[in-house]
Scaffold this motif. Sequence first.
Motif, PDB file in Angstrom:
ATOM      1  N   UNK A 195      49.156  49.855  37.590  1.00 34.18           N
ATOM      2  CA  UNK A 195      48.664  48.778  36.728  1.00 34.18           C
ATOM      3  C   UNK A 195      48.612  47.491  37.561  1.00 34.18           C
ATOM      4  N   UNK A 196      47.407  47.081  37.986  1.00 33.92           N
ATOM      5  CA  UNK A 196      47.311  45.956  38.927  1.00 33.92           C
ATOM      6  C   UNK A 196      47.859  44.639  38.392  1.00 33.92           C
ATOM      7  N   UNK A 197      47.626  44.360  37.113  1.00 31.14           N
ATOM      8  CA  UNK A 197      48.098  43.089  36.566  1.00 31.14           C
ATOM      9  C   UNK A 197      49.619  43.025  36.566  1.00 31.14           C
ATOM     10  N   UNK A 198      50.269  44.110  36.157  1.00 27.50           N
ATOM     11  CA  UNK A 198      51.729  44.152  36.175  1.00 27.50           C
ATOM     12  C   UNK A 198      52.252  43.969  37.599  1.00 27.50           C
ATOM     13  N   UNK A 199      51.625  44.674  38.510  1.00 22.49           N
ATOM     14  CA  UNK A 199      52.089  44.667  39.899  1.00 22.49           C
ATOM     15  C   UNK A 199      51.920  43.291  40.540  1.00 22.49           C
ATOM     16  N   UNK A 200      50.734  42.697  40.384  1.00 27.90           N
ATOM     17  CA  UNK A 200      50.466  41.404  41.012  1.00 27.90           C
ATOM     18  C   UNK A 200      51.299  40.291  40.372  1.00 27.90           C
ATOM     19  N   UNK A 201      51.442  40.330  39.051  1.00 23.33           N
ATOM     20  CA  UNK A 201      52.273  39.325  38.367  1.00 23.33           C
ATOM     21  C   UNK A 201      53.739  39.471  38.767  1.00 23.33           C
ATOM     22  N   UNK A 202      54.192  40.717  38.809  1.00 16.66           N
ATOM     23  CA  UNK A 202      55.580  40.970  39.204  1.00 16.66           C
ATOM     24  C   UNK A 202      55.872  40.516  40.616  1.00 16.66           C
ATOM     25  N   UNK A 203      54.956  40.798  41.529  1.00 20.78           N
ATOM     26  CA  UNK A 203      55.191  40.399  42.921  1.00 20.78           C
ATOM     27  C   UNK A 203      55.039  38.892  43.127  1.00 20.78           C
ATOM     28  N   UNK A 204      54.220  38.244  42.299  1.00 18.18           N
ATOM     29  CA  UNK A 204      54.130  36.781  42.389  1.00 18.18           C
ATOM     30  C   UNK A 204      55.463  36.160  42.012  1.00 18.18           C
ATOM     31  N   UNK A 205      56.049  36.662  40.909  1.00 19.22           N
ATOM     32  CA  UNK A 205      57.384  36.193  40.522  1.00 19.22           C
ATOM     33  C   UNK A 205      58.428  36.528  41.565  1.00 19.22           C
ATOM     34  N   UNK A 206      58.338  37.731  42.123  1.00 17.21           N
ATOM     35  CA  UNK A 206      59.254  38.161  43.184  1.00 17.21           C
ATOM     36  C   UNK A 206      59.169  37.226  44.383  1.00 17.21           C
TER      37      UNK A 206
END
Length: 200
Positions: free
Chosen positions: A133-144
Amino acid sequence: MIAVLRSELYRSLTVPASLIALLGFGALAVLTGWFDKNFWTLLAGLGTFSTAVMVTAQHYQHRTALLLFLGRPQRLSVLAVQCLVAVALGVVLVAVSGIPVLLNGDSHQYATTLQTTPVIAVFGVANATIIRRPLWLLTGYLGWLVFVEGLIGRLESPLPFTSFLLASAGDAKALVALLTWTAVALPVAAWSIRRDLSGD
């Protein structure tokens, strides 16, 4: 395998979302390259990672993965091709967007960033194969990146994006750390690509 490679390259360059991501990050990286080589490296790495995530996860997002795997039942070869496509797109992104850095006389950082790009691209493909799921992944890594690597790790800990930044500046230990992150993610991705597609 050549047919899959050709198909994946064509799809990656014709799907609007991946093309917009590639061009958007490329334009931002070019602009920042005139002012700060380290910020260019960060944007080039994020652009490579994001493009790799987009072109990989779109198969799951648009439900074309089923057709792809029916045509190519050897899923590991599909994973390998997706890695090659992500590396090719990432290298082009970094090579072109880094021209201002090169013109400013920072040829060393340009070269080391270009050499480190394939690793972050493969890391992106592996993550997208696992999460799907690209949105979950990109949002999660931005926060990370902001909270874990930036605020807590102060961009000094051997975490994925920090390792990319330091490796792009020529730090050999950081390159080993980034290779380790990628080496850990790849076997999980190789297992994950065999998962059932009905839940995606």
